[in-house]
Scaffold this motif. Structure first.
Motif, short mmCIF file in Angstrom:
data_model
loop_
_atom_site.label_atom_id
_atom_site.label_comp_id
_atom_site.label_asym_id
_atom_site.label_seq_id
_atom_site.Cartn_x
_atom_site.Cartn_y
_atom_site.Cartn_z
N SER A 28 -2.05 -17.68 -13.43
CA SER A 28 -0.63 -17.50 -13.13
C SER A 28 -0.50 -16.40 -12.08
O SER A 28 -1.23 -15.41 -12.12
CB SER A 28 0.12 -17.12 -14.40
N ASP A 29 0.41 -16.60 -11.14
CA ASP A 29 0.64 -15.65 -10.05
C ASP A 29 2.13 -15.39 -9.89
O ASP A 29 2.95 -16.26 -10.16
CB ASP A 29 0.13 -16.20 -8.71
N THR A 30 2.44 -14.22 -9.38
CA THR A 30 3.79 -13.90 -8.93
C THR A 30 3.79 -13.99 -7.42
O THR A 30 2.88 -13.46 -6.77
CB THR A 30 4.21 -12.50 -9.40
N THR A 31 4.81 -14.65 -6.85
CA THR A 31 4.83 -14.95 -5.42
C THR A 31 6.01 -14.30 -4.72
O THR A 31 7.13 -14.30 -5.24
CB THR A 31 4.89 -16.48 -5.22
N ASP A 32 5.75 -13.77 -3.54
CA ASP A 32 6.78 -13.21 -2.67
C ASP A 32 6.83 -14.06 -1.40
O ASP A 32 5.85 -14.15 -0.68
CB ASP A 32 6.44 -11.76 -2.33
N ILE A 33 7.98 -14.71 -1.15
CA ILE A 33 8.13 -15.63 -0.03
C ILE A 33 9.08 -15.04 1.01
O ILE A 33 10.14 -14.51 0.67
CB ILE A 33 8.68 -16.99 -0.51
N LYS A 34 8.70 -15.15 2.27
CA LYS A 34 9.54 -14.76 3.41
C LYS A 34 9.75 -16.01 4.26
O LYS A 34 8.78 -16.69 4.60
CB LYS A 34 8.85 -13.69 4.26
N SER A 35 11.01 -16.31 4.61
CA SER A 35 11.31 -17.60 5.26
C SER A 35 12.21 -17.47 6.48
O SER A 35 13.00 -16.53 6.59
CB SER A 35 12.03 -18.52 4.28
N PHE A 36 12.05 -18.45 7.37
CA PHE A 36 13.00 -18.73 8.45
C PHE A 36 13.65 -20.06 8.11
O PHE A 36 12.96 -21.04 7.88
CB PHE A 36 12.30 -18.89 9.80
N LYS A 37 14.98 -20.09 8.11
CA LYS A 37 15.70 -21.35 7.91
C LYS A 37 16.19 -21.81 9.27
O LYS A 37 16.93 -21.09 9.95
CB LYS A 37 16.85 -21.17 6.94
N LEU A 38 15.76 -22.98 9.67
CA LEU A 38 16.12 -23.51 10.98
C LEU A 38 17.45 -24.27 10.92
O LEU A 38 17.88 -24.71 9.85
CB LEU A 38 15.01 -24.44 11.49
N SER A 39 18.09 -24.40 12.07
CA SER A 39 19.40 -25.04 12.12
C SER A 39 19.36 -26.53 11.76
O SER A 39 20.36 -27.09 11.34
CB SER A 39 20.03 -24.87 13.52
#
Length: 160
Positions: A28-39
């Motif tokens: 089991s892992d804890t995840t940190d996500i960084k995102s770009f949301k495109l148009s």
């Protein structure tokens, strides 16, 4: 002749399966996500995760992964993830995981790309199947591989 070929195939398949052992890891892992949301509705993300794992030989350790998620406008995702596993003895293994489908969970394939365990040539290149599911930022996974009996003996010694 066809009967003889079928017999040889069945015998060789049984011999091969008798020389392999199933290797299972769960974690089991804890995840940190960084995102770009495109148009256009798609999304591109990078992530890091940290967690722990156990295997069916009694070994255990910690894990760290880094990867990318490409989510298309139809919500299908493509994931490419490199993970580092460090066992209680300090041995390290790196696996490349790939999965396509929905983000909520699914199945994929991993390949052992490097390791510091004894007799590492027996492990590098091993392909495994994994299943993963998510609860918020936490994931739960199970990985299954077919390994040689010789490699199983290495894992048994490492777990002591």
């Amino acid at each position: 002749m066809l009967t003889l070929m079928m017999f040889i195939f069945i015998i060789s398949t049984n011999i091969r399966s008798e020389n392999t052992v199933e290797y299972i890891t769960e974690g089991s892992d804890t995840t940190d996500i960084k995102s770009f949301k495109l148009s256009n509705g798609s999304e591109f993300s990078t992530f890091e995760s940290k967690g722990s794992w156990t295997d069916n030989f009694g070994n255990y350790g910690k894990s760290s992964c880094k990867g990318i998620i490409d989510r298309g406008i139809n919500n299908n995702v493509s994931l490419i993830v490199m993970c580092e596993f460090i066992d209680k003895n300090g041995y390290k293994t790196w696996a490349l995981n790939k999965r396509d489908g929905v983000l909520d969970g699914g199945v994929g394939e991993s390949e052992i790309v490097d390791t510091t365990i004894p007799k590492k040539n027996l492990y590098i290149g091993t392909k495994c199947k994994f299943a993963i599911k998510y609860l918020d930022e936490i994931n739960f996974y199970k990985n299954k591989c077919k390994i040689s009996k010789e490699l199983a003996e290495v894992f048994e010694k490492m777990s002591k």
